[in-house]
Design a protein around this motif. Structure first.
Motif, PDB file in Angstrom:
ATOM      1  N   PRO A 137       5.186  12.646   2.577  1.00  0.00           N
ATOM      2  CA  PRO A 137       5.173  13.566   3.487  1.00  0.00           C
ATOM      3  C   PRO A 137       6.478  13.896   4.282  1.00  0.00           C
ATOM      4  O   PRO A 137       6.622  12.907   4.839  1.00  0.00           O
ATOM      5  CB  PRO A 137       3.585  13.663   4.399  1.00  0.00           C
ATOM      6  CG  PRO A 137       3.179  12.416   3.610  1.00  0.00           C
ATOM      7  CD  PRO A 137       4.273  11.863   2.621  1.00  0.00           C
ATOM      8  N   GLY A 139       6.519  14.709   7.331  1.00  0.00           N
ATOM      9  CA  GLY A 139       6.245  14.381   8.597  1.00  0.00           C
ATOM     10  C   GLY A 139       6.582  13.008   8.970  1.00  0.00           C
ATOM     11  O   GLY A 139       6.720  12.516  10.158  1.00  0.00           O
ATOM     12  N   GLN A 140       6.491  12.228   7.992  1.00  0.00           N
ATOM     13  CA  GLN A 140       6.564  10.841   7.955  1.00  0.00           C
ATOM     14  C   GLN A 140       8.192  10.525   8.556  1.00  0.00           C
ATOM     15  O   GLN A 140       8.237   9.706   9.365  1.00  0.00           O
ATOM     16  CB  GLN A 140       6.622   9.884   6.577  1.00  0.00           C
ATOM     17  CG  GLN A 140       5.237   9.819   6.144  1.00  0.00           C
ATOM     18  CD  GLN A 140       4.370   8.667   6.719  1.00  0.00           C
ATOM     19  OE1 GLN A 140       4.777   7.599   6.879  1.00  0.00           O
ATOM     20  NE2 GLN A 140       3.537   9.241   7.479  1.00  0.00           N
ATOM     21  N   TYR A 157      12.016   1.024   7.786  1.00  0.00           N
ATOM     22  CA  TYR A 157      10.611   0.453   8.295  1.00  0.00           C
ATOM     23  C   TYR A 157       9.548   1.679   7.822  1.00  0.00           C
ATOM     24  O   TYR A 157       8.360   1.196   7.768  1.00  0.00           O
ATOM     25  CB  TYR A 157      10.630   0.460   9.743  1.00  0.00           C
ATOM     26  CG  TYR A 157      11.362  -0.758  10.017  1.00  0.00           C
ATOM     27  CD1 TYR A 157      11.246  -2.029   9.778  1.00  0.00           C
ATOM     28  CD2 TYR A 157      12.609  -0.494  11.010  1.00  0.00           C
ATOM     29  CE1 TYR A 157      12.095  -3.129  10.257  1.00  0.00           C
ATOM     30  CE2 TYR A 157      13.483  -1.209  11.366  1.00  0.00           C
ATOM     31  CZ  TYR A 157      13.023  -2.489  10.999  1.00  0.00           C
ATOM     32  OH  TYR A 157      14.133  -3.642  11.449  1.00  0.00           O
ATOM     33  N   VAL A 158       9.953   2.858   7.526  1.00  0.00           N
ATOM     34  CA  VAL A 158       8.991   3.892   7.253  1.00  0.00           C
ATOM     35  C   VAL A 158       8.981   4.368   6.003  1.00  0.00           C
ATOM     36  O   VAL A 158       7.810   4.306   5.118  1.00  0.00           O
ATOM     37  CB  VAL A 158       9.085   5.098   8.421  1.00  0.00           C
ATOM     38  CG1 VAL A 158       7.992   6.308   8.148  1.00  0.00           C
ATOM     39  CG2 VAL A 158       9.005   4.542   9.814  1.00  0.00           C
ATOM     40  N   PRO A 161       9.621   1.562   2.341  1.00  0.00           N
ATOM     41  CA  PRO A 161       8.535   0.776   1.932  1.00  0.00           C
ATOM     42  C   PRO A 161       7.438   1.356   1.316  1.00  0.00           C
ATOM     43  O   PRO A 161       6.764   0.758   0.409  1.00  0.00           O
ATOM     44  CB  PRO A 161       8.066   0.131   3.498  1.00  0.00           C
ATOM     45  CG  PRO A 161       9.103   0.169   4.415  1.00  0.00           C
ATOM     46  CD  PRO A 161       9.840   1.417   3.878  1.00  0.00           C
ATOM     47  N   MET A 162       7.153   2.439   1.650  1.00  0.00           N
ATOM     48  CA  MET A 162       6.102   3.615   0.887  1.00  0.00           C
ATOM     49  C   MET A 162       6.916   3.924  -0.154  1.00  0.00           C
ATOM     50  O   MET A 162       6.110   3.824  -1.309  1.00  0.00           O
ATOM     51  CB  MET A 162       5.753   4.493   1.739  1.00  0.00           C
ATOM     52  CG  MET A 162       4.529   4.383   2.532  1.00  0.00           C
ATOM     53  SD  MET A 162       3.376   3.345   1.943  1.00  0.00           S
ATOM     54  CE  MET A 162       2.299   4.636   0.939  1.00  0.00           C
ATOM     55  N   ARG A 165       6.878   1.314  -3.141  1.00  0.00           N
ATOM     56  CA  ARG A 165       5.509   1.132  -3.587  1.00  0.00           C
ATOM     57  C   ARG A 165       4.974   2.312  -4.676  1.00  0.00           C
ATOM     58  O   ARG A 165       4.562   1.737  -5.490  1.00  0.00           O
ATOM     59  CB  ARG A 165       4.626   1.043  -2.667  1.00  0.00           C
ATOM     60  CG  ARG A 165       4.390  -0.049  -1.683  1.00  0.00           C
ATOM     61  CD  ARG A 165       3.588  -0.042  -0.520  1.00  0.00           C
ATOM     62  NE  ARG A 165       3.058  -1.352   0.182  1.00  0.00           N
ATOM     63  CZ  ARG A 165       3.718  -1.843   1.371  1.00  0.00           C
ATOM     64  NH1 ARG A 165       4.812  -1.292   1.672  1.00  0.00           N
ATOM     65  NH2 ARG A 165       3.407  -2.959   1.818  1.00  0.00           N
ATOM     66  N   VAL A 238      -1.565  -0.424  -0.831  1.00  0.00           N
ATOM     67  CA  VAL A 238      -1.829  -0.390   0.625  1.00  0.00           C
ATOM     68  C   VAL A 238      -3.323   0.171   0.683  1.00  0.00           C
ATOM     69  O   VAL A 238      -3.824   1.003  -0.065  1.00  0.00           O
ATOM     70  CB  VAL A 238      -0.949   0.796   1.253  1.00  0.00           C
ATOM     71  CG1 VAL A 238      -1.546   1.651   2.217  1.00  0.00           C
ATOM     72  CG2 VAL A 238       0.529   0.399   1.158  1.00  0.00           C
ATOM     73  N   PRO A 239      -4.337  -0.479   1.473  1.00  0.00           N
ATOM     74  CA  PRO A 239      -5.447  -0.415   1.761  1.00  0.00           C
ATOM     75  C   PRO A 239      -5.838   0.964   1.906  1.00  0.00           C
ATOM     76  O   PRO A 239      -5.213   1.614   2.839  1.00  0.00           O
ATOM     77  CB  PRO A 239      -5.953  -1.378   2.739  1.00  0.00           C
ATOM     78  CG  PRO A 239      -5.027  -2.201   2.965  1.00  0.00           C
ATOM     79  CD  PRO A 239      -3.797  -1.736   2.511  1.00  0.00           C
ATOM     80  N   GLY A 240      -6.847   1.718   1.236  1.00  0.00           N
ATOM     81  CA  GLY A 240      -7.070   3.033   1.605  1.00  0.00           C
ATOM     82  C   GLY A 240      -6.295   4.164   1.191  1.00  0.00           C
ATOM     83  O   GLY A 240      -6.427   5.155   1.544  1.00  0.00           O
ATOM     84  N   TYR A 241      -5.213   3.835   0.672  1.00  0.00           N
ATOM     85  CA  TYR A 241      -4.141   4.734   0.318  1.00  0.00           C
ATOM     86  C   TYR A 241      -4.398   5.272  -1.321  1.00  0.00           C
ATOM     87  O   TYR A 241      -4.687   4.509  -1.855  1.00  0.00           O
ATOM     88  CB  TYR A 241      -2.701   4.397   0.409  1.00  0.00           C
ATOM     89  CG  TYR A 241      -1.578   5.372   0.501  1.00  0.00           C
ATOM     90  CD1 TYR A 241      -1.453   5.993   1.544  1.00  0.00           C
ATOM     91  CD2 TYR A 241      -0.972   5.722  -0.606  1.00  0.00           C
ATOM     92  CE1 TYR A 241      -0.517   7.089   1.785  1.00  0.00           C
ATOM     93  CE2 TYR A 241       0.078   6.638  -0.577  1.00  0.00           C
ATOM     94  CZ  TYR A 241       0.190   7.585   0.561  1.00  0.00           C
ATOM     95  OH  TYR A 241       1.111   8.269   0.706  1.00  0.00           O
TER      96      TYR A 241
END
Lengths: 245, 244
Positions: A137, A139-140, A157-158, A161-162, A165, A238-241
């Motif tokens: 997104p 917005g990140q 850092y933001v 990493p995502m 993954r 990532v939990p819940g992602y």
């Protein structure tokens, strides 16, 4: 068909007597592994850097990274290898080029193949990193910047990493491709796994055994890589992602 | 003293003008609500305040620092301007605790222990201390937004920007977020809020700005805005949303 199967061939000594044919294959396997892993590390470092550059708000940097990708993705791998191996030494200043040609031929072959595979794969990794960052997104990035993180910190850092993954599954394919693509090194004389199997056929005429064995070895490498990458996917989940279980 | 000064700001996306000659200000301790129909430029305006969007004309000064000044360190300025987004924008790969501490550590240079203490205090303040070790994906929208507010507060902001903080929430969760915002407002935090929550505006706003087609068409005290809006477009807007 009268084919004389002989699986014991692998344990027979080679004509020079200093090794067995299995020893040859394992020797080739070693080159394939060294070359591929080296090229993969290079491709990851270079590819992530270029992928980031493709998404930064600076036309010159983004444009240069895009140009890199177009060059290395659009020229056939084999042609690239010949350029690294045959053409590059001629393009360098004469003294440097000559010095290069004086070095150990095995080293010349290996480093030409390493640079070739690394640069080629980096272009592909770059595109995936770019896609991964673009899929986050918008917005990140803003959230990172709004907290006072600098743009490089926001990437570190933001975003990365995502993004990394998210692109792990396609990166696995690239990782597998490096091993398969490493076979092109045989064309400039590096005796890696696929070249060793041909050599084995030349010496023993046991073509089926040789190619079956080499196929099994390639499959084995790739199965290991796949399991390794799956494990990594599970570890970094990532939990819940979305996409995680 | 003026905390946020917006002077004759215009902005274009290519040929399309999104902001036209916008001027307003937010003084220290003031709560200003920005409202207007979708596409009126209110979110764009608030993103210009901390430089997330560049402006082509005009001037924005935050706490005495001009954003366009080449000597301005934007990151440093943003570190002290809290921002809350419509879609929360927590970092999904970090636990709530890490979300709260990362910028304190990397930007403000606080020690891990210091950042943790401050982060948890703010988490407690928004009523979510029990969720510290969870990941954002395991929280409801309302909880995520409260964590986002706590994350901004942990940086000890001099003012807070809210960009439609309740628009993406289930109706049931809107109030838990608004409660936190009301509390902040009553404690004297300087706030600029883009929101459609007129109840919130009535309760705590000092001024209301109404935007339409990239222009500020009404900039009035709360009582004037709800009592006797001058701009026709604002009257129409109010009549439509206050019917129920």
């Amino acid at each position: 068909m009268s084919y004389n199967w002989n699986w014991d061939i692998f344990l027979s000594p080679t004509p020079s007597g200093e090794s067995t044919y299995l020893g040859w294959l394992l020797d080739g396997l070693q080159w394939t592994l060294t070359l591929s892993l080296g090229a993969w590390i290079m491709a990851l470092v270079l590819g992530i850097g270029l992928g980031v550059l493709r998404t930064v708000p600076n036309r010159l940097l983004a444009g240069s990274a895009a140009a890199y990708v177009e060059v290395f993705r659009n020229v056939p791998l084999l042609v690239q290898l010949f350029i690294w191996y045959f053409v590059l030494p001629e393009l360098l200043p004469t003294t440097l080029g000559d010095a290069l040609k004086q070095t150990d031929p095995l080293a010349q072959q290996f480093f030409a193949a390493l640079l070739c595979l690394g640069c080629f794969t980096a272009a592909r990794v770059c595109e995936q990193v770019r896609a991964g960052i673009a899929s986050l997104p918008r917005g990140q990035r803003n959230a990172g910047l709004a907290l006072g993180l600098t743009l490089p910190q926001t990437y570190r850092y933001v975003l990365l990493p995502m993004a990394l993954r998210l692109i792990l599954p396609p990166l696995t394919s690239e990782f597998l491709n490096v091993f398969k693509n490493s076979a092109v090194a045989s064309t400039i004389g590096l005796i890696e796994l696929s070249r060793q199997s041909q050599q084995l056929v030349d010496y023993t005429a046991q073509a089926y055994e040789a190619f079956i064995a080499v196929t099994v070895l390639y499959v084995l490498i790739n199965v290991l890589v796949m399991f390794g990458m799956r494990l990594l996917e599970r570890r970094t989940r990532v939990p819940g992602y979305i996409g995680s279980k | 003293m003026s905390m946020i000064q917006i002077e004759n700001v215009s902005k274009w996306y290519g040929d399309f003008q999104v902001l036209t000659d916008c001027s307003t200000h937010v003084t220290e301790g003031e709560v200003v609500v920005v409202c207007g129909p979708s596409g009126s430029g209110k979110s764009t305006l608030i993103r210009c305040v901390n430089g997330l969007e560049a402006i082509q004309q005009g001037r924005i000064v935050v706490n005495g620092t001009a954003l366009a000044d080449p000597t301005t360190n934007l990151s440093k300025l943003r570190a002290h301007v809290g921002m809350v987004f419509q879609n929360f924008e927590l970092f999904p790969h970090m636990s709530v605790t890490d979300n709260l501490t990362i910028a304190q550590i990397k930007v403000l240079g606080r020690s891990t222990a210091e950042a943790l203490a401050r982060g948890l205090a703010m988490l407690d303040r928004v009523g979510l201390k029990a969720q510290a070790s969870k990941f954002p994906g395991a929280l409801s929208g309302g909880q995520q937004q409260r964590v986002a507010i706590a994350r901004a507060l942990a940086m000890d902001p001099i003012c807070m920007l809210f960009d439609e903080p309740t628009s993406a929430l289930d109706p049931e969760m809107v109030n838990e977020v608004l409660d936190v915002m009301v509390e902040l407002a009553t404690e004297g935090m300087t706030m600029m809020c883009v929101t459609h929550e007129m109840g919130f505006a009535r309760k705590v706003a000092d001024r209301v700005i109404f935007m339409d087609h990239g222009r500020i068409v009404e900039d009035a005290s709360k009582d004037d805005f709800f009592g006797t809006p001058r701009a026709e477009r604002a009257q129409l807007f109010l009549s439509k949303i206050l019917q129920h």
